[in-house]
Scaffold this active site. Structure first.
Site, PDB file in Angstrom:
ATOM      1  N   ASP A   1       0.857  -1.182   0.000  1.00 50.77           N
ATOM      2  CA  ASP A   1       0.000   0.000   0.000  1.00 50.77           C
ATOM      3  C   ASP A   1       0.893   1.230   0.000  1.00 50.77           C
ATOM      4  OD1 ASP A   1      -3.063   0.594   0.610  1.00 50.77           O
ATOM      5  OD2 ASP A   1      -1.863   2.069   1.691  1.00 50.77           O
TER       6      ASP A   1
ATOM      7  N   ASN B  71      -2.204  13.014  -2.778  1.00 54.16           N
ATOM      8  CA  ASN B  71      -3.192  13.524  -3.730  1.00 54.16           C
ATOM      9  C   ASN B  71      -3.608  14.954  -3.384  1.00 54.16           C
ATOM     10  OD1 ASN B  71      -3.768  11.785  -5.844  1.00 54.16           O
ATOM     11  ND2 ASN B  71      -4.985  10.436  -4.559  1.00 54.16           N
TER      12      ASN B  71
ATOM     13  N   HIS C 176      -4.376  15.147  -8.174  1.00 48.21           N
ATOM     14  CA  HIS C 176      -4.636  13.774  -8.634  1.00 48.21           C
ATOM     15  C   HIS C 176      -3.717  13.301  -9.754  1.00 48.21           C
ATOM     16  CE1 HIS C 176      -7.974  12.517  -6.112  1.00 48.21           C
ATOM     17  NE2 HIS C 176      -8.275  13.812  -6.056  1.00 48.21           N
TER      18      HIS C 176
ATOM     19  N   ASP D 286      -1.798   9.757  -9.802  1.00 44.18           N
ATOM     20  CA  ASP D 286      -1.769   8.794 -10.906  1.00 44.18           C
ATOM     21  C   ASP D 286      -0.336   8.473 -11.320  1.00 44.18           C
ATOM     22  OD1 ASP D 286      -4.474   8.729 -10.866  1.00 44.18           O
ATOM     23  OD2 ASP D 286      -4.786   9.852 -12.733  1.00 44.18           O
TER      24      ASP D 286
ATOM     25  N   GLU E 229      -4.891   2.362  -3.949  1.00 44.26           N
ATOM     26  CA  GLU E 229      -3.436   2.490  -3.920  1.00 44.26           C
ATOM     27  C   GLU E 229      -2.811   1.224  -3.344  1.00 44.26           C
ATOM     28  OE1 GLU E 229      -5.574   4.200  -1.979  1.00 44.26           O
ATOM     29  OE2 GLU E 229      -4.715   4.643  -0.012  1.00 44.26           O
TER      30      GLU E 229
END
Lengths: 316, 109
Positions: free
Chosen positions: A176, A184, A189, A193, A219
């Site tokens: 994770d 974020n 964002h 990504d 994630e």
């Protein structure tokens, strides 16, 4: 997953050499590789060993006729996906119906018009390629290009069974990205990504060819490590952990990303099922987060491991 | 082209692809093999092997048109059909047999 586009291979199963010669000549500029079989038996064997893109199958052959051959092709998991165009000298509707019912993709009458046959061949190859692509797409995560959760769910079970049947070891890591929501919120964002894609790139670079990397959730990632003992699995995870923490993000100079890892493993004579195995890895991942993130924790080394659902796995 | 018109009953039967330079070699191979076909047909006929006869006719039906001999293909289709219907009495298919053999003999580039 990294399949290359190769020249399609066409397998012609027909007992008449004249037809083989004629088709070989008429289709020579179609960018096809040809395989020739002169009986149903031979055709089945070549279909299995060569996995052609398309089969042209004559119905009227001595000994094993086209229907029998088609039935055998569609009855075998190794050949069931290969599209078949039936060639036949008869125009009887009931023969066509039977061919389609047995799983043929198309039907062409002999004597055939070569232009018609040509476009039907190309259309069959196109359709089957699209079908395969759809099937594959449904199991691939669009953002990272890794296998998705659906694939993981199926694959975890089969890999675990294979390991237990073959008495080999297997490991599973859940990972994770740390404080991904913060990341974020801070960088936006697109940065999030980019980190997901960067993590996938690290996995692709650091994992061994037989490891199976999946995007498990937002994630969260899962790595199945077949035929791997605990120490090997731990070092794979460590390598990934270090690489992601050292990674530079050109568009976000101030960004740094880390990940936490929960690892579980069963030995050659260990027994567990997929859900217990995943739970154990998840418990270890939770411990890694609690322990301060950016680390690898192993389920069997946790103090509470004895109460965990993967107790069976520890018996070994 | 051939429907309703029996065409000449003697003389060479030319491939419709005779002028197609690309096809020449291929058609010639097909023509070269016809004597072998004829002897297979005769053999099957003389031993009254209906299955074999039907099969050779079926193959000729499937391939001939592809090499530009659609009249041969049509004759083969007729023989196949009449052998199937004749069951054990092959003499009913004599005319179709003779016609196919005759056309095969006359076939040429």
């Amino acid at each position: 997953m990294q399949q290359q586009e190769q020249q399609p291979v066409l397998l012609l199963i027909d007992d008449s050499p004249s037809i083989h010669r004629l088709l070989g000549f008429k289709l020579k500029n179609e960018g096809l590789d040809f395989l020739a079989a002169f009986s149903g038996d031979e055709g089945l064997e070549l279909a299995k060993s060569n996995q052609p893109s398309l089969i042209l199958l004559d119905l009227n052959m001595p000994i094993m006729d086209g229907f029998e051959t088609l039935h055998a092709l569609k009855d075998d998991p190794e050949t069931i996906e290969i599209p078949v165009i039936v060639l036949s000298g008869t125009t009887k509707p009931e023969e066509k119906v039977k061919a389609f019912e047995l799983g043929a993709m198309d039907f062409v009458c002999k004597p055939f018009d070569i232009h018609e046959l040509r476009v039907r061949i190309n259309s069959a190859i196109r359709i089957s390629r699209l079908m395969r692509m759809l099937e594959l797409r449904a199991q691939i995560d669009g953002l990272t290009g890794l296998w998705n959760r659906a694939h993981f769910n199926e694959r975890m079970g089969t890999e675990l069974e294979a390991a237990q049947r073959g008495e080999s070891e297997i490991a599973l890591a859940l990972c994770d990205l740390d404080k991904f929501k913060n990341l974020n919120d801070t960088f936006g964002h697109p940065a999030g990504d980019a980190v997901l894609q960067g993590f996938a790139a690290v996995l692709n670079a650091e994992l061994r060819s037989y490891d199976i990397a999946c995007r498990y959730g937002g994630e969260e990632f899962a790595i199945i490590l077949p035929d791997t003992n605990l120490e090997q699995a731990r070092s794979v995870c460590e390598r990934v952990r270090v690489k992601i923490s050292e990674r530079v993000w050109p568009n976000y100079p101030k960004l740094s990303a880390t990940a936490s890892f929960g690892l579980t493993h069963i030995g050659a004579d260990g027994r567990t099922d997929a859900s217990a195995f995943v739970d154990a890895a998840d418990t270890a991942l939770y411990a890694a987060k609690e322990g301060g993130r950016n680390q690898v924790k192993v389920y069997s080394e946790l103090p509470e491991a004895g109460d965990g659902p993967a107790k069976l796995a520890l018996a070994s | 082209m051939t429907t309703g018109n029996p065409g000449p009953t003697s003389g060479p039967v030319r491939s419709e692809f005779a002028d197609d330079a690309e096809m020449t070699e291929l058609v010639q191979m097909f023509v070269d093999e016809l004597p072998e076909r004829i002897s297979q047909l005769n053999e099957a006929w003389n031993s009254a092997d209906c299955q074999r006869l039907e099969h050779i006719a079926h193959q000729l039906k499937g391939a001939s048109a592809g090499y530009g001999f659609s009249v041969v293909g049509e004759a083969a289709a007729q023989l196949e059909e009449s052998v199937r219907q004749a069951e054990d009495n092959l003499s009913a298919a004599t005319r179709q047999f003779d016609e196919l053999v005759d056309l095969c003999r006359r076939a040429t580039m």
